[in-house]
Scaffold this motif. Structure first.
Motif, PDB file in Angstrom:
ATOM      1  N   ALA A  39       0.834  -1.193   0.000  1.00  0.00           N
ATOM      2  CA  ALA A  39       0.000   0.000   0.000  1.00  0.00           C
ATOM      3  C   ALA A  39       0.875   1.251   0.000  1.00  0.00           C
ATOM      4  O   ALA A  39       2.026   1.219   0.440  1.00  0.00           O
ATOM      5  N   ASP A  40       0.319   2.350  -0.500  1.00  0.00           N
ATOM      6  CA  ASP A  40       1.056   3.604  -0.586  1.00  0.00           C
ATOM      7  C   ASP A  40       1.087   4.275   0.782  1.00  0.00           C
ATOM      8  O   ASP A  40       0.397   5.260   1.028  1.00  0.00           O
ATOM      9  N   ALA A  41       1.896   3.740   1.674  1.00  0.00           N
ATOM     10  CA  ALA A  41       1.999   4.281   3.040  1.00  0.00           C
ATOM     11  C   ALA A  41       3.433   4.082   3.491  1.00  0.00           C
ATOM     12  O   ALA A  41       4.285   3.683   2.692  1.00  0.00           O
ATOM     13  N   ALA A  42       3.704   4.346   4.770  1.00  0.00           N
ATOM     14  CA  ALA A  42       5.071   4.211   5.269  1.00  0.00           C
ATOM     15  C   ALA A  42       5.561   2.766   5.123  1.00  0.00           C
ATOM     16  O   ALA A  42       4.798   1.811   5.269  1.00  0.00           O
ATOM     17  N   ILE A  43       6.869   2.654   4.821  1.00  0.00           N
ATOM     18  CA  ILE A  43       7.486   1.343   4.546  1.00  0.00           C
ATOM     19  C   ILE A  43       8.705   1.180   5.466  1.00  0.00           C
ATOM     20  O   ILE A  43       9.450   2.139   5.680  1.00  0.00           O
ATOM     21  N   VAL A  44       8.908  -0.041   5.967  1.00  0.00           N
ATOM     22  CA  VAL A  44      10.157  -0.342   6.664  1.00  0.00           C
ATOM     23  C   VAL A  44      11.001  -1.217   5.736  1.00  0.00           C
ATOM     24  O   VAL A  44      10.522  -2.233   5.238  1.00  0.00           O
ATOM     25  N   VAL A  45      12.241  -0.760   5.466  1.00  0.00           N
ATOM     26  CA  VAL A  45      13.152  -1.519   4.598  1.00  0.00           C
ATOM     27  C   VAL A  45      14.080  -2.330   5.492  1.00  0.00           C
ATOM     28  O   VAL A  45      14.697  -1.787   6.415  1.00  0.00           O
ATOM     29  N   LYS A  46      14.182  -3.630   5.225  1.00  0.00           N
ATOM     30  CA  LYS A  46      14.932  -4.521   6.111  1.00  0.00           C
ATOM     31  C   LYS A  46      15.987  -5.329   5.354  1.00  0.00           C
ATOM     32  O   LYS A  46      15.669  -6.058   4.420  1.00  0.00           O
ATOM     33  N   SER A  47      17.239  -5.191   5.766  1.00  0.00           N
ATOM     34  CA  SER A  47      18.331  -5.971   5.187  1.00  0.00           C
ATOM     35  C   SER A  47      18.129  -7.435   5.561  1.00  0.00           C
ATOM     36  O   SER A  47      17.894  -7.741   6.725  1.00  0.00           O
ATOM     37  N   GLN A  48      18.275  -8.315   4.580  1.00  0.00           N
ATOM     38  CA  GLN A  48      18.109  -9.739   4.853  1.00  0.00           C
ATOM     39  C   GLN A  48      19.474 -10.408   4.975  1.00  0.00           C
ATOM     40  O   GLN A  48      20.175 -10.618   3.971  1.00  0.00           O
ATOM     41  N   ILE A  49      19.869 -10.692   6.209  1.00  0.00           N
ATOM     42  CA  ILE A  49      21.090 -11.466   6.458  1.00  0.00           C
ATOM     43  C   ILE A  49      20.762 -12.466   7.567  1.00  0.00           C
ATOM     44  O   ILE A  49      19.789 -12.266   8.291  1.00  0.00           O
ATOM     45  N   HIS A  50      21.565 -13.511   7.681  1.00  0.00           N
ATOM     46  CA  HIS A  50      21.307 -14.507   8.728  1.00  0.00           C
ATOM     47  C   HIS A  50      21.910 -14.054  10.053  1.00  0.00           C
ATOM     48  O   HIS A  50      22.764 -14.722  10.619  1.00  0.00           O
ATOM     49  N   ALA A  51      21.495 -12.913  10.536  1.00  0.00           N
ATOM     50  CA  ALA A  51      21.994 -12.437  11.828  1.00  0.00           C
ATOM     51  C   ALA A  51      21.025 -11.396  12.352  1.00  0.00           C
ATOM     52  O   ALA A  51      20.368 -10.692  11.572  1.00  0.00           O
ATOM     53  N   GLY A  52      20.931 -11.313  13.669  1.00  0.00           N
ATOM     54  CA  GLY A  52      20.045 -10.339  14.283  1.00  0.00           C
ATOM     55  C   GLY A  52      20.774  -9.042  14.600  1.00  0.00           C
ATOM     56  O   GLY A  52      21.931  -8.862  14.221  1.00  0.00           O
ATOM     57  N   GLY A  53      20.069  -8.162  15.286  1.00  0.00           N
ATOM     58  CA  GLY A  53      20.669  -6.880  15.664  1.00  0.00           C
ATOM     59  C   GLY A  53      20.815  -5.938  14.485  1.00  0.00           C
ATOM     60  O   GLY A  53      21.607  -4.999  14.523  1.00  0.00           O
ATOM     61  N   ARG A  54      20.018  -6.167  13.412  1.00  0.00           N
ATOM     62  CA  ARG A  54      20.173  -5.378  12.189  1.00  0.00           C
ATOM     63  C   ARG A  54      19.813  -3.921  12.402  1.00  0.00           C
ATOM     64  O   ARG A  54      20.467  -3.027  11.867  1.00  0.00           O
ATOM     65  N   GLY A  55      18.745  -3.718  13.179  1.00  0.00           N
ATOM     66  CA  GLY A  55      18.275  -2.351  13.409  1.00  0.00           C
ATOM     67  C   GLY A  55      19.377  -1.445  13.934  1.00  0.00           C
ATOM     68  O   GLY A  55      19.500  -0.299  13.517  1.00  0.00           O
ATOM     69  N   LYS A  56      20.192  -1.990  14.837  1.00  0.00           N
ATOM     70  CA  LYS A  56      21.256  -1.183  15.449  1.00  0.00           C
ATOM     71  C   LYS A  56      22.592  -1.349  14.730  1.00  0.00           C
ATOM     72  O   LYS A  56      23.618  -0.840  15.186  1.00  0.00           O
ATOM     73  N   GLY A  57      22.596  -2.069  13.617  1.00  0.00           N
ATOM     74  CA  GLY A  57      23.835  -2.317  12.875  1.00  0.00           C
ATOM     75  C   GLY A  57      24.273  -1.102  12.048  1.00  0.00           C
ATOM     76  O   GLY A  57      23.510  -0.155  11.864  1.00  0.00           O
ATOM     77  N   THR A  58      25.508  -1.172  11.558  1.00  0.00           N
ATOM     78  CA  THR A  58      26.056  -0.109  10.692  1.00  0.00           C
ATOM     79  C   THR A  58      26.731  -0.764   9.494  1.00  0.00           C
ATOM     80  O   THR A  58      27.402  -1.782   9.635  1.00  0.00           O
ATOM     81  N   PHE A  59      26.549  -0.166   8.329  1.00  0.00           N
ATOM     82  CA  PHE A  59      27.200  -0.693   7.125  1.00  0.00           C
ATOM     83  C   PHE A  59      28.662  -0.252   7.094  1.00  0.00           C
ATOM     84  O   PHE A  59      29.022   0.767   7.701  1.00  0.00           O
ATOM     85  N   THR A  60      29.478  -1.024   6.370  1.00  0.00           N
ATOM     86  CA  THR A  60      30.916  -0.728   6.370  1.00  0.00           C
ATOM     87  C   THR A  60      31.218   0.619   5.713  1.00  0.00           C
ATOM     88  O   THR A  60      32.271   1.195   5.946  1.00  0.00           O
ATOM     89  N   ASP A  61      30.284   1.155   4.918  1.00  0.00           N
ATOM     90  CA  ASP A  61      30.525   2.492   4.333  1.00  0.00           C
ATOM     91  C   ASP A  61      29.994   3.614   5.229  1.00  0.00           C
ATOM     92  O   ASP A  61      29.944   4.772   4.818  1.00  0.00           O
TER      93      ASP A  61
END
Ligand code: ADP
Ligand code: MG
Length: 393
Positions: A39-61
């Motif tokens: 639906a045309d509303a707010a979206i949560v984008v989620k990285s798919q990896i086999h590990a938790g703690g993604r929300g608080k994670g940081t990308f190497t860049d």
């Protein structure tokens, strides 16, 4: 075997466990099609990896957050573009992180409260256990450590299955309202049915949420399966993502070798899990660090030994090899000829210490001596361990 959140959520839907609507994409070309399903509303984008703690994670860049709230689909597309192909580091990935090869777009939910819910096998009681807490969303290990009274457990008799009274106990412990309770009942019942029927090892929902209109939804999904039962579930085996697994471990599984990569620099090749453990212990005892756990098993063939050697030598961290064999069923000569064949094929530029004992040991030692290879002989486990630790130092 672990699967991704988007795959777990598809299973949840199949079993009637409510989840927010979502769609996955494996390339930027797929973003529009995936977002088109939402639906045309707010979206949560989620990285798919086999590990938790993604929300608080940081990308190497430097990009922050493996789970991001976006007000519009357009924002979601931009964020997904930053995540895809990028490497995400979380408390569970280790410092190297994991490359994001799939992103999952989900409809953002209005969260009233976050809870923790998991089903797993309790080995102490040999029963499935449902673990629930009002303190969802944050690290459950921390809650268990600091405020254990906030973790509630229900053990299930596998012969009777999950009782209605047990669901009521859970709902009471989670302090849910009657309408929330009714919705949670459906979620918990179906989640247990999924756990049971798929031979799951663990199903973790953190967070399970309530919404302002009293819905109860699984917002995150972490599911792993009992590898020994996978033969019964070809549709689940098909969900395996080899890109998430250590390439050396995949290679080892092809040859029926029990192999686990570790951080040290002394490779071990051992027959029997108990001997493998004590080999790692003795390396540590003398100040070294094992690079792996590798059990070739009680009746390894020459081909398996060759494969094991190639896997070990393919690891750039390895600075020395310790072969520790006690020949009970295992014929020492099979190991010895396997080592010689492997080294002739792939070469050897690092120290190798071999301790052979038991069945047909004289012939095995002779085969090593005749090979002309530079192999250090260890008389006992302690002697061999000290020698390899010294050689890699
Ligand atoms: P991880 O546990 O790997 O950090 P989660 O899926 O639990 O990933 O997401 C982290 C947090 O992001 C959740 O605790 C929740 O607060 C929020 N979140 C995740 N999915 C949604 C969603 N669909 N709607 C709203 N918030 C979400
Ligand atoms: Mg989570």
């Amino acid at each position: 075997m672990n699967i991704h959140e988007y795959q777990a959520k598809a299973l949840f839907e199949k079993f009637g466990v409510p989840v927010p609507k979502g769609a996955a994409a494996k390339s930027a070309e797929e973003f529009d099609a995936a977002l088109g399903q939402l639906a045309d509303a707010a979206i949560v984008v989620k990285s798919q990896i086999h590990a938790g703690g993604r929300g608080k994670g940081t990308f190497t860049d430097g990009f922050k957050g493996g789970v991001k709230f976006c007000k519009t689909k357009n924002d979601a597309k931009i964020v997904a573009g930053k995540m895809l192909g990028n490497t995400l580091v979380t408390i569970q990935t280790g410092p190297d992180g994991r490359k994001v090869q799939t992103v999952y777009f989900t409809q953002a939910s209005d969260i009233k409260k976050e809870y923790y819910l998991a089903i797993l096998l309790d080995r102490a009681t040999s029963r499935p256990v449902i673990v629930a807490s009002t303190e969802g969303g944050v690290e459950i290990e921390k809650v268990a450590h600091d405020t254990p009274e906030k973790i509630f457990k229900v053990h299930i008799d596998p012969a009777y299955g999950l009782g209605d009274y047990q669901i009521r106990q859970l709902i009471y412990a989670l302090e849910l309202t009657p309408t929330e309770g009714k919705n949670a009942t459906k979620l918990i019942k179906n989640l247990y049915r999924m756990y049971w029927e798929t031979d799951a090892a663990m199903v973790e929902v953190n967070p399970m949420i309530t919404t302002p209109d009293d819905q109860v939804l699984a917002l995150d999904a972490k599911v792993s399966f009992d590898a020994n039962a996978l033969y019964r579930h070809p549709e689940i085996t098909a969900l395996r993502d080899l890109a998430e697994e250590d390439s050396k471990e995949i290679e080892a599984s092809k040859f029926n070798l029990s192999y686990i990569a570790l951080d040290g620099n002394i490779a071990c090749l051992v027959n029997g899990a108990g001997l493998a453990m004590s080999t790692m212990d003795i390396i540590k005892h003398f100040g070294g660090n094992p690079a792996n756990f590798l059990d070739v098993g009680g009746g390894a063939s020459k081909d398996q030994v060759v494969a094991a050697f190639k896997i070990i030598l393919g690891d750039p961290k390895v600075k020395g090899i310790f072969v520790n064999i006690f020949g009970g069923i295992m014929d020492c000569n099979v190991i010895a000829t396997g080592i010689v064949a492997a080294v002739k094929e792939v070469g050897l530029s690092i120290p190798l210490v071999v301790r052979l004992e038991g069945n047909n040991v004289a012939m095995g030692k002779q085969a090593l001596a005749d090979s002309g290879l530079t192999i250090v002989n260890g008389d006992t486990m302690a002697d061999a361990a000290q020698k390899i630790v010294k050689l890699v130092a």
